[in-house]
Design an enzyme around this catalytic site. Structure first.
Site, PDB file in Angstrom:
ATOM      1  N   ASP A  78       0.831  -1.194   0.000  1.00  0.00           N
ATOM      2  CA  ASP A  78       0.000   0.000   0.000  1.00  0.00           C
ATOM      3  C   ASP A  78       0.873   1.256   0.000  1.00  0.00           C
ATOM      4  OD1 ASP A  78      -2.764   1.108   0.386  1.00  0.00           O
ATOM      5  OD2 ASP A  78      -1.856   1.909   2.206  1.00  0.00           O
ATOM      6  N   GLU A  89       1.573  -0.416  -5.100  1.00  0.00           N
ATOM      7  CA  GLU A  89       0.570   0.607  -5.370  1.00  0.00           C
ATOM      8  C   GLU A  89       1.321   1.932  -5.415  1.00  0.00           C
ATOM      9  OE1 GLU A  89      -3.409   2.766  -3.558  1.00  0.00           O
ATOM     10  OE2 GLU A  89      -1.727   2.245  -2.275  1.00  0.00           O
TER      11      GLU A  89
END
Length: 559
Positions: free
Chosen positions: A222, A283
């Site tokens: 993330d 990401e």
């Protein structure tokens, strides 16, 4: 004693250049909305286990699970309080191990979400930091700074949170006086770690090993571009019309800093010590494809989400350009391109591709949004877009429910919304709840088969019944049947490891190419396109005799 599931992993050894993650179709599971075995209205890990056969039937190679670690759930699990445990709402470590073993038994690999940019404010480290003095080792794990102004009453800089409002929160010191400020790129309950601190780096390498020892096949990381902040934390004002994650602006002091690459080189070495081609997927929202490709050089990440492809409008010229650029730039560093159309942070592509107004990333759509989509056109385009995507060489990501043609849920009541974006912007931005509604399994069951009690943490719309998996399973024209056909042909013909050859002669509004044994023709124009007399393998929608209608893609057996 360290637990390990090495013997339960799918041992599909590969030579360098043919690793599984180069060609895999990876299915994202948002656990709280996938399936709920306990009946409390929140999906859980036993719910995932119960539907592994459905995923095997669909034909995916791997699953990626959004966060299920222990968390107060201020941001749906992206605020982690304990990185080495399962939150009780999702089950237990034993439930995770059972799910992992069940997936591996079916030849499905498992990627887990890891959130290294920030923790929950309930994490033991942050609680220790609040009790410690300024300048202490406990505070050095996070980004604490003195405020500006005569009495430190102003935040250290002008940065604005991705979720709206300021990016700094002032603490009250142990003696009750106003104290330092801490940085939070997202919600104030998500303080950012200081990744210049060796203790932070060592802790996360230990966390990696904890999950790798259990047998996971990799990590989706993330906010992979956000760990390092520019020296001095200079003021920065973003474009108010831009997206929230930094993909549309250069030189952002909290996105894409060069020092982040050192972190990924360290993580790469950790994974390389394990067998079975473990993978890291970033990401990373960056301004260009070329910049994103720097994150997947041979000693860093293995994959990075291709958000430039996801954000490309339904336009033939634009799609040809981003596909060609992606294959060139990722190929230049020896990495596969990934392809993705939907995830838990963006408007579902069955709605997004038919929007008639701008929709910045993270804004969402709701009852008062301009340019709301035509659902029929949106589904036609979504099926055509997926048919195009799954024919491309590289690795593809699917988001749960897109195989059912689920649209964004627009008409959620205000009092049901839970995304921090909705609250921090005082309703100015709807946020991401619309793509996170629990998915339907059975048309005539409580909560459409999400569970047996009818409870759901977000309300499901009435039209979910006609989109339920059991309704679509035996319908050859359904979106589910289309996905199953596409994935079967993709695997049988080795399209993920193929190569692309552009084809001319179909017109400017058509994307046409050959990959191995298939020819792909996608009509994005307003008029039908003539097709030669050919063997149609898969079509995203009905044909008009020998003509390809608008918003339709076909796979043709290559001559």
């Amino acid at each position: 004693m360290t637990f390990t599931q090495q013997d339960a992993r799918p041992e599909l050894e590969s030579a360098p250049g043919s690793e599984w993650w180069r060609t895999a179709v990876i299915y994202q599971i948002y656990p709280r909305s996938f399936a709920d075995a306990s009946g409390d209205g929140l999906g859980d890990l036993p719910g995932v286990t119960a539907h592994l056969d459905d995923l095997a039937d669909l034909g995916v190679d791997a699953i990626w699970l959004s966060p299920f670690q222990r968390s107060p759930q201020k941001d749906a699990g992206y605020d982690v309080a304990d990185y080495r445990d399962v939150d009780p709402i999702f089950g237990s470590l034993a439930d995770f191990d059972a799910m992992l073993a069940g997936a591996h038994d079916r030849g499905i690999r498992v990627i887990v979400d890891l959130v290294p940019n920030h923790s929950s404010d309930q994490h033991v480290w942050f609680q220790e930091a609040l009790k410690a003095a300024p300048g202490s080792p406990e505070r050095a794990r996070y980004i604490f700074r003195d405020g500006r102004g005569d009495n430190g009453e102003l935040p250290p800089n002008n940065w604005e949170s991705v979720f709206g409002g300021g990016m700094w929160k002032r603490v009250t010191e142990a003696d009750g006086t106003p104290g330092q400020w801490y940085l939070h790129i997202f919600d104030e309950s998500q303080p950012d770690f200081d990744w210049t601190n060796p203790e932070v780096r060592a802790e996360f390498e230990s966390i990696l090993r904890f999950w790798l020892d259990r047998g996971v096949d990799g990590f989706r990381v993330d906010v992979a571009h956000g760990l390092i902040k520019a020296a001095g934390l200079p003021d920065y004002t973003p474009d108010p019309e831009g997206g929230s994650m930094g993909g549309d602006a250069d030189e952002v002091p909290y996105w894409g800093q060069p020092g982040v690459h050192d972190v990924w080189r360290e993580w790469h070495e950790v994974l390389a010590a394990y067998d079975g081609d473990r993978a890291l997927c970033a990401e990373a929202w960056l301004p260009t494809v070329a910049q994103t490709a720097l994150w997947v050089r041979s000693d860093e990440m293995h994959q990075a989400f291709n958000f430039h492809y996801l954000e490309t409008k339904w336009d033939a010229e634009a799609l040809r350009a981003v596909i060609e650029e992606s294959l060139d730039e990722y190929g230049a560093v020896g990495a596969p391109s990934t392809w993705v159309l939907s995830n838990h942070d963006v408007v579902r592509h069955a709605s997004r591709l038919a929007l008639t107004a701008d929709n910045p990333q993270g804004a969402g759509i709701g009852p008062k949004s301009p340019g709301k989509p035509d659902p029929v056109k949106g589904l036609h385009r979504a099926r055509a877009a997926t048919s195009l995507m799954l024919a491309l060489p590289g690795s593809s990501y699917l988001y749960q429910g897109e195989e059912l043609g689920l649209p964004e849920v627009i008409d959620l009541p205000d009092d049901a919304r839970q995304d921090p974006t909705w609250f921090r912007t005082e309703g100015e931005r709807y946020g991401r709840d619309g793509c996170r509604v629990p998915i339907p399994w059975t048309a005539d069951a409580p909560a459409y088969g999400f569970n047996e009690t009818g409870a759901a943490w977000l309300p499901q719309p009435a039209e979910w019944a006609e989109l339920a998996r059991d309704v679509q399973r035996e319908d050859p024209a359904s979106t589910l049947s289309l996905y199953r056909s596409l994935l079967a042909e993709r695997r049988a013909r080795g399209l993920g490891s193929g190569s692309l050859e552009w084809l001319d002669g179909y017109g400017d509004d058509v994307v046409a190419f050959r990959n191995g044994s298939i020819t792909v023709v996608a009509n994005l124009g307003s008029e039908s396109v003539a097709l030669p007399a050919v063997e149609i393998l898969v079509a995203s929608g009905p044909l008009e005799g020998d003509a390809l209608p608008t918003d339709t893609t076909v796979w043709i057996a290559a001559a």
